[in-house]
Write a protein that holds these residues in place. Structure first.
Motif, PDB file in Angstrom:
ATOM      1  N   VAL A 262      42.717  34.931  36.909  1.00 55.27           N
ATOM      2  CA  VAL A 262      43.149  34.531  38.353  1.00 55.27           C
ATOM      3  C   VAL A 262      43.588  35.922  38.975  1.00 55.27           C
ATOM      4  O   VAL A 262      43.263  36.146  40.311  1.00 55.27           O
ATOM      5  CB  VAL A 262      44.246  33.683  38.294  1.00 55.27           C
ATOM      6  CG1 VAL A 262      44.717  33.422  39.815  1.00 55.27           C
ATOM      7  CG2 VAL A 262      43.589  32.313  37.854  1.00 55.27           C
ATOM      8  N   LEU A 263      44.393  36.837  38.277  1.00 50.59           N
ATOM      9  CA  LEU A 263      44.877  37.970  38.631  1.00 50.59           C
ATOM     10  C   LEU A 263      43.974  38.937  39.120  1.00 50.59           C
ATOM     11  O   LEU A 263      43.639  39.503  40.313  1.00 50.59           O
ATOM     12  CB  LEU A 263      46.026  38.630  38.088  1.00 50.59           C
ATOM     13  CG  LEU A 263      46.666  39.744  38.394  1.00 50.59           C
ATOM     14  CD1 LEU A 263      47.520  39.617  39.548  1.00 50.59           C
ATOM     15  CD2 LEU A 263      47.631  40.527  37.373  1.00 50.59           C
ATOM     16  N   MET A 264      42.989  39.165  38.184  1.00 49.29           N
ATOM     17  CA  MET A 264      41.614  39.967  38.381  1.00 49.29           C
ATOM     18  C   MET A 264      40.886  39.321  39.604  1.00 49.29           C
ATOM     19  O   MET A 264      40.367  40.242  40.510  1.00 49.29           O
ATOM     20  CB  MET A 264      40.870  40.111  37.337  1.00 49.29           C
ATOM     21  CG  MET A 264      41.333  40.890  35.946  1.00 49.29           C
ATOM     22  SD  MET A 264      41.547  42.671  36.368  1.00 49.29           S
ATOM     23  CE  MET A 264      40.102  42.918  36.732  1.00 49.29           C
ATOM     24  N   ALA A 265      40.713  38.090  39.852  1.00 50.47           N
ATOM     25  CA  ALA A 265      39.956  37.538  40.829  1.00 50.47           C
ATOM     26  C   ALA A 265      40.629  37.710  42.273  1.00 50.47           C
ATOM     27  O   ALA A 265      39.928  38.025  43.172  1.00 50.47           O
ATOM     28  CB  ALA A 265      39.681  36.085  40.914  1.00 50.47           C
ATOM     29  N   VAL A 266      41.981  37.638  42.345  1.00 56.27           N
ATOM     30  CA  VAL A 266      42.665  38.190  43.578  1.00 56.27           C
ATOM     31  C   VAL A 266      42.612  39.585  43.871  1.00 56.27           C
ATOM     32  O   VAL A 266      42.497  39.765  45.080  1.00 56.27           O
ATOM     33  CB  VAL A 266      44.259  37.656  43.564  1.00 56.27           C
ATOM     34  CG1 VAL A 266      45.185  38.070  44.280  1.00 56.27           C
ATOM     35  CG2 VAL A 266      44.140  36.009  43.215  1.00 56.27           C
ATOM     36  N   LEU A 267      42.701  40.356  42.910  1.00 54.94           N
ATOM     37  CA  LEU A 267      42.453  41.697  43.174  1.00 54.94           C
ATOM     38  C   LEU A 267      41.355  42.046  43.634  1.00 54.94           C
ATOM     39  O   LEU A 267      41.132  42.899  44.597  1.00 54.94           O
ATOM     40  CB  LEU A 267      42.998  42.535  41.970  1.00 54.94           C
ATOM     41  CG  LEU A 267      44.469  42.441  41.557  1.00 54.94           C
ATOM     42  CD1 LEU A 267      44.580  43.319  40.147  1.00 54.94           C
ATOM     43  CD2 LEU A 267      45.457  43.160  42.727  1.00 54.94           C
ATOM     44  N   ILE A 268      40.082  41.706  42.962  1.00 55.61           N
ATOM     45  CA  ILE A 268      38.816  41.908  43.664  1.00 55.61           C
ATOM     46  C   ILE A 268      38.559  41.350  44.721  1.00 55.61           C
ATOM     47  O   ILE A 268      37.838  42.150  45.823  1.00 55.61           O
ATOM     48  CB  ILE A 268      37.704  41.325  42.446  1.00 55.61           C
ATOM     49  CG1 ILE A 268      37.916  42.236  40.944  1.00 55.61           C
ATOM     50  CG2 ILE A 268      36.382  41.387  42.929  1.00 55.61           C
ATOM     51  CD1 ILE A 268      37.063  41.707  39.998  1.00 55.61           C
ATOM     52  N   SER A 269      38.992  40.166  45.268  1.00 52.77           N
ATOM     53  CA  SER A 269      38.809  39.685  46.625  1.00 52.77           C
ATOM     54  C   SER A 269      39.456  40.390  47.501  1.00 52.77           C
ATOM     55  O   SER A 269      38.758  40.825  48.647  1.00 52.77           O
ATOM     56  CB  SER A 269      39.435  38.217  46.571  1.00 52.77           C
ATOM     57  OG  SER A 269      38.669  37.548  45.605  1.00 52.77           O
ATOM     58  N   ALA A 270      40.591  41.016  47.334  1.00 55.50           N
ATOM     59  CA  ALA A 270      41.315  41.774  48.084  1.00 55.50           C
ATOM     60  C   ALA A 270      40.546  43.124  48.576  1.00 55.50           C
ATOM     61  O   ALA A 270      40.640  43.483  49.481  1.00 55.50           O
ATOM     62  CB  ALA A 270      42.876  42.270  47.780  1.00 55.50           C
ATOM     63  N   PHE A 271      40.242  43.597  47.334  1.00 54.05           N
ATOM     64  CA  PHE A 271      39.421  44.742  47.390  1.00 54.05           C
ATOM     65  C   PHE A 271      38.079  44.535  48.282  1.00 54.05           C
ATOM     66  O   PHE A 271      37.765  45.503  49.145  1.00 54.05           O
ATOM     67  CB  PHE A 271      39.081  45.396  45.933  1.00 54.05           C
ATOM     68  CG  PHE A 271      38.130  46.679  46.134  1.00 54.05           C
ATOM     69  CD1 PHE A 271      38.774  48.013  46.243  1.00 54.05           C
ATOM     70  CD2 PHE A 271      36.689  46.374  45.786  1.00 54.05           C
ATOM     71  CE1 PHE A 271      37.866  49.094  46.284  1.00 54.05           C
ATOM     72  CE2 PHE A 271      35.878  47.525  45.789  1.00 54.05           C
ATOM     73  CZ  PHE A 271      36.508  49.049  46.296  1.00 54.05           C
TER      74      PHE A 271
END
Length: 147
Positions: A16-25
């Motif tokens: 979930v944390l990786m998905a949030v970071l990739i989405s923000a990027f």
């Protein structure tokens, strides 16, 4: 804590944390717009022989500096013609910071006139710039001042 076993809940948390970071990027990359500085958007001209003509959207404004050649520690007059909006301005050194000198314009006939003087530099000749703002239009005028 450094050698904890990877549990199902910990794995879900990492995903979930990786998905949030990739989405923000991705969002920041897609929506990025390069912002131009005032210096990049401004009209540039050089006063070398007494007058600088600026043609913008069919209107022509002229900017003059007197007396020429400009000398340090003596009164200088910046005159702007053919504009309706009261300009504001500041004068600064181009290659060396010598302070920011405000230019207060007053209307005389169909011209706006601003008086100022610049300090002497250790060099015999120094480049200066006047940043003039009229409404939403910025003009940067460069000129040389002799010691």
């Amino acid at each position: 804590m450094a050698a904890e076993k990877l549990t199902k809940s910990r794995l879900i948390q990492i995903i979930v944390l990786m998905a949030v970071l990739i989405s923000a990027f991705v969002w920041r990359t897609v929506t990025y717009e390069e912002v131009q500085s005032v210096e990049q958007k401004a009209i540039h001209c050089t006063i070398s022989e007494g007058k600088c003509l600026i043609v913008e959207q069919g209107d022509t404004a002229d900017i003059t500096l007197t007396p020429l050649p400009a000398t340090a520690e003596s009164p200088l007059v910046l005159q702007i013609g053919n504009i309706n909006v009261k300009p504001t301005g500041v004068v600064e050194g181009v290659d060396m910071f010598m302070g920011t000198i405000p230019v207060i314009f007053s209307q005389k006939g169909e011209y706006w006139v601003g008086n100022f003087s610049v300090p002497a530099c250790i060099h015999d000749e120094m480049d200066w710039k006047a940043t003039i703002t009229q409404g939403n239009q910025t003009t940067i005028v460069t000129f040389k001042v002799k010691k």
